[in-house]
Design a protein around this motif. Structure first.
Motif, PDB file in Angstrom:
ATOM      1  N   ALA A 176       0.855  -1.185   0.000  1.00  0.00           N
ATOM      2  CA  ALA A 176       0.000   0.000   0.000  1.00  0.00           C
ATOM      3  C   ALA A 176       0.895   1.240   0.000  1.00  0.00           C
ATOM      4  O   ALA A 176       1.775   1.370   0.854  1.00  0.00           O
ATOM      5  CB  ALA A 176      -0.916   0.016   1.221  1.00  0.00           C
ATOM      6  N   TYR A 177       0.683   2.124  -0.968  1.00  0.00           N
ATOM      7  CA  TYR A 177       1.448   3.365  -1.073  1.00  0.00           C
ATOM      8  C   TYR A 177       0.623   4.516  -0.503  1.00  0.00           C
ATOM      9  O   TYR A 177      -0.595   4.583  -0.700  1.00  0.00           O
ATOM     10  CB  TYR A 177       1.796   3.671  -2.530  1.00  0.00           C
ATOM     11  N   GLY A 178       1.298   5.428   0.192  1.00  0.00           N
ATOM     12  CA  GLY A 178       0.614   6.575   0.768  1.00  0.00           C
ATOM     13  C   GLY A 178       1.001   7.871   0.088  1.00  0.00           C
ATOM     14  O   GLY A 178       1.931   7.918  -0.727  1.00  0.00           O
ATOM     15  N   ARG A 189       6.026  11.526  11.684  1.00  0.00           N
ATOM     16  CA  ARG A 189       4.911  11.491  10.736  1.00  0.00           C
ATOM     17  C   ARG A 189       5.014  10.259   9.831  1.00  0.00           C
ATOM     18  O   ARG A 189       4.011   9.611   9.540  1.00  0.00           O
ATOM     19  CB  ARG A 189       4.916  12.761   9.883  1.00  0.00           C
ATOM     20  N   LEU A 190       6.241   9.968   9.416  1.00  0.00           N
ATOM     21  CA  LEU A 190       6.464   8.816   8.546  1.00  0.00           C
ATOM     22  C   LEU A 190       6.112   7.516   9.247  1.00  0.00           C
ATOM     23  O   LEU A 190       5.459   6.634   8.669  1.00  0.00           O
ATOM     24  CB  LEU A 190       7.924   8.799   8.097  1.00  0.00           C
ATOM     25  N   SER A 191       6.525   7.391  10.502  1.00  0.00           N
ATOM     26  CA  SER A 191       6.235   6.185  11.277  1.00  0.00           C
ATOM     27  C   SER A 191       4.731   5.966  11.390  1.00  0.00           C
ATOM     28  O   SER A 191       4.235   4.841  11.206  1.00  0.00           O
ATOM     29  CB  SER A 191       6.858   6.304  12.668  1.00  0.00           C
ATOM     30  N   ALA A 192       3.977   7.039  11.675  1.00  0.00           N
ATOM     31  CA  ALA A 192       2.526   6.923  11.806  1.00  0.00           C
ATOM     32  C   ALA A 192       1.893   6.517  10.479  1.00  0.00           C
ATOM     33  O   ALA A 192       0.989   5.675  10.435  1.00  0.00           O
ATOM     34  CB  ALA A 192       1.939   8.245  12.298  1.00  0.00           C
ATOM     35  N   ALA A 193       2.388   7.098   9.379  1.00  0.00           N
ATOM     36  CA  ALA A 193       1.817   6.793   8.060  1.00  0.00           C
ATOM     37  C   ALA A 193       2.102   5.352   7.646  1.00  0.00           C
ATOM     38  O   ALA A 193       1.214   4.650   7.143  1.00  0.00           O
ATOM     39  CB  ALA A 193       2.378   7.760   7.018  1.00  0.00           C
ATOM     40  N   ILE A 194       3.335   4.888   7.859  1.00  0.00           N
ATOM     41  CA  ILE A 194       3.694   3.526   7.491  1.00  0.00           C
ATOM     42  C   ILE A 194       2.908   2.522   8.330  1.00  0.00           C
ATOM     43  O   ILE A 194       2.407   1.499   7.811  1.00  0.00           O
ATOM     44  CB  ILE A 194       5.208   3.299   7.648  1.00  0.00           C
ATOM     45  N   THR A 195       2.788   2.787   9.627  1.00  0.00           N
ATOM     46  CA  THR A 195       2.030   1.892  10.499  1.00  0.00           C
ATOM     47  C   THR A 195       0.573   1.785  10.054  1.00  0.00           C
ATOM     48  O   THR A 195      -0.011   0.697  10.021  1.00  0.00           O
ATOM     49  CB  THR A 195       2.108   2.400  11.947  1.00  0.00           C
ATOM     50  N   GLU A 196      -0.007   2.923   9.662  1.00  0.00           N
ATOM     51  CA  GLU A 196      -1.395   2.922   9.196  1.00  0.00           C
ATOM     52  C   GLU A 196      -1.527   2.136   7.886  1.00  0.00           C
ATOM     53  O   GLU A 196      -2.470   1.345   7.710  1.00  0.00           O
ATOM     54  CB  GLU A 196      -1.895   4.342   9.007  1.00  0.00           C
ATOM     55  N   LEU A 197      -0.586   2.332   6.955  1.00  0.00           N
ATOM     56  CA  LEU A 197      -0.633   1.634   5.673  1.00  0.00           C
ATOM     57  C   LEU A 197      -0.457   0.136   5.861  1.00  0.00           C
ATOM     58  O   LEU A 197      -1.159  -0.663   5.234  1.00  0.00           O
ATOM     59  CB  LEU A 197       0.453   2.187   4.742  1.00  0.00           C
ATOM     60  N   GLU A 198       0.478  -0.246   6.721  1.00  0.00           N
ATOM     61  CA  GLU A 198       0.680  -1.671   6.987  1.00  0.00           C
ATOM     62  C   GLU A 198      -0.566  -2.280   7.599  1.00  0.00           C
ATOM     63  O   GLU A 198      -0.978  -3.401   7.247  1.00  0.00           O
ATOM     64  CB  GLU A 198       1.883  -1.873   7.901  1.00  0.00           C
ATOM     65  N   GLY A 199      -1.218  -1.552   8.506  1.00  0.00           N
ATOM     66  CA  GLY A 199      -2.430  -2.047   9.123  1.00  0.00           C
ATOM     67  C   GLY A 199      -3.562  -2.210   8.143  1.00  0.00           C
ATOM     68  O   GLY A 199      -4.418  -3.082   8.313  1.00  0.00           O
ATOM     69  N   SER A 200      -3.573  -1.408   7.076  1.00  0.00           N
ATOM     70  CA  SER A 200      -4.632  -1.502   6.093  1.00  0.00           C
ATOM     71  C   SER A 200      -4.529  -2.771   5.236  1.00  0.00           C
ATOM     72  O   SER A 200      -5.461  -3.113   4.507  1.00  0.00           O
ATOM     73  CB  SER A 200      -4.595  -0.279   5.161  1.00  0.00           C
ATOM     74  N   LEU A 201      -3.402  -3.450   5.336  1.00  0.00           N
ATOM     75  CA  LEU A 201      -3.184  -4.674   4.543  1.00  0.00           C
ATOM     76  C   LEU A 201      -3.580  -5.940   5.293  1.00  0.00           C
ATOM     77  O   LEU A 201      -3.575  -7.017   4.713  1.00  0.00           O
ATOM     78  CB  LEU A 201      -1.705  -4.767   4.131  1.00  0.00           C
ATOM     79  N   SER A 202      -3.888  -5.805   6.571  1.00  0.00           N
ATOM     80  CA  SER A 202      -4.214  -6.993   7.376  1.00  0.00           C
ATOM     81  C   SER A 202      -5.676  -7.407   7.194  1.00  0.00           C
ATOM     82  O   SER A 202      -6.493  -6.632   6.714  1.00  0.00           O
ATOM     83  CB  SER A 202      -3.921  -6.710   8.846  1.00  0.00           C
TER      84      SER A 202
END
Length: 209
Positions: free
Chosen positions: A171-173, A196-209
Motif C-alpha cells: 500500500a502506497y501513501g 509522521r512517517l512512522s505513523a503513516a507507514i504503520t497505518e498503511l501496513e495495518g490496512s493490509l491486514s
C-alpha cells in the motif's frame, strides 16, 4: 526536474521474469499508486519484514521507474556485487554512520531516482545471528529533506511468509508533509518528519491486514 532514469537491463530482465510469479504464485496486489509522484526522484520508505522487501515495492512501478536501495556492504562480493548493483543496490556500512552512502542516496534522488529506505533500520525478525534491533531512524527523512524531494510512505505484508507462499501486498501513501518543517534545524526537522512517517507507514501496513 530531471527525466525519470531508465532501468538497467538486468533490472528489466529480473522484473520481467519475476512479475508473473508475483501475480500468480504470491497473489501480488498493490494499492495507492495514484498517490505516488509519477515524475522525479523521491524517497520511498516502508516497514521492513525481510530482505525481499524491495522486490514487491518496485514491481507496482515496473517498468517505468528504477528503484535504488541500500544494501549492506558485505553483499558486494564478486559476482553478486556487480549483479545487485545493476539491479539498483548501492553499499552501506551499517552502524558506522556511512556518509558516503547518504551522499549517494541524496545524489540519486536529485537525479530523479526513487531511493528505497527502511526507517526501522533492520528486519524485525531474523535468526540467531541477529545483531541489530529494529528501531525507527531518521535517515530516510533526512535524505528527503537534504535532497529536496518528496518522502513517500508505503506498507508491505507477506515478504516474511515467502516460504509459505503468503500473499504479497503493498500500500502506497501520499507524500509526507515537509514544507512546514523548513524553518527548523535539520536534526529537529528530520525527527519530526520521521514521527509522521512512522505513523503513516504503520497505518498503511495495518490496512493490509
Amino acid at each position: 526536474m530531471p527525466a525519470n532514469p531508465r532501468p538497467s537491463w538486468p533490472y528489466l530482465v529480473v522484473g520481467g521474469l519475476s512479475y508473473p510469479f508475483l501475480r500468480v504464485l504470491f497473489r501480488y496486489r498493490a494499492k495507492g499508486l495514484e498517490r505516488v509522484p509519477a515524475e522525479g526522484g523521491y524517497v520511498l520508505a516502508a516497514n521492513h519484514l525481510s530482505n525481499a522487501d524491495p522486490w514487491p515495492l518496485g514491481m507496482a512501478l515496473f517498468p517505468r521507474r528504477y528503484l535504488r536501495f541500500m544494501a549492506k556492504a558485505e553483499l558486494f562480493w564478486f559476482p553478486l556485487g556487480p549483479f545487485i548493483s545493476a539491479c539498483g543496490a548501492f553499499p552501506v556500512h551499517r552502524g558506522e554512520g556511512d556518509l558516503e552512502a547518504v551522499a549517494t542516496a541524496i545524489r540519486l534522488c536529485r537525479e530523479g531516482h526513487i531511493v528505497v529506505m527502511f526507517p526501522e533500520g533492520t528486519r524485525r525478525e531474523k535468526g540467531l545471528r541477529k545483531k541489530h534491533t529494529a528501531r525507527w531512524r531518521s535517515g530516510a527523512a533526512r535524505i528527503a529533506l537534504e535532497a529536496g524531494v518528496p518522502l513517500v510512505p508505503a506498507g508491505i505484508s507477506g515478504t516474511d511468509e515467502l516460504s509459505h507462499l503468503g500473499a504479497l501486498r503493498v500500500a502506497y501513501g501520499a507524500p509526507i508533509e515537509l514544507n512546514d518543517l523548513g524553518s527548523m534545524p535539520l536534526e529537529d526537522a528530520a525527527h519530526a518528519a520521521t514521527d509522521r512517517l512512522s505513523a503513516a507507514i504503520t497505518e498503511l501496513e495495518g490496512s493490509l491486514s
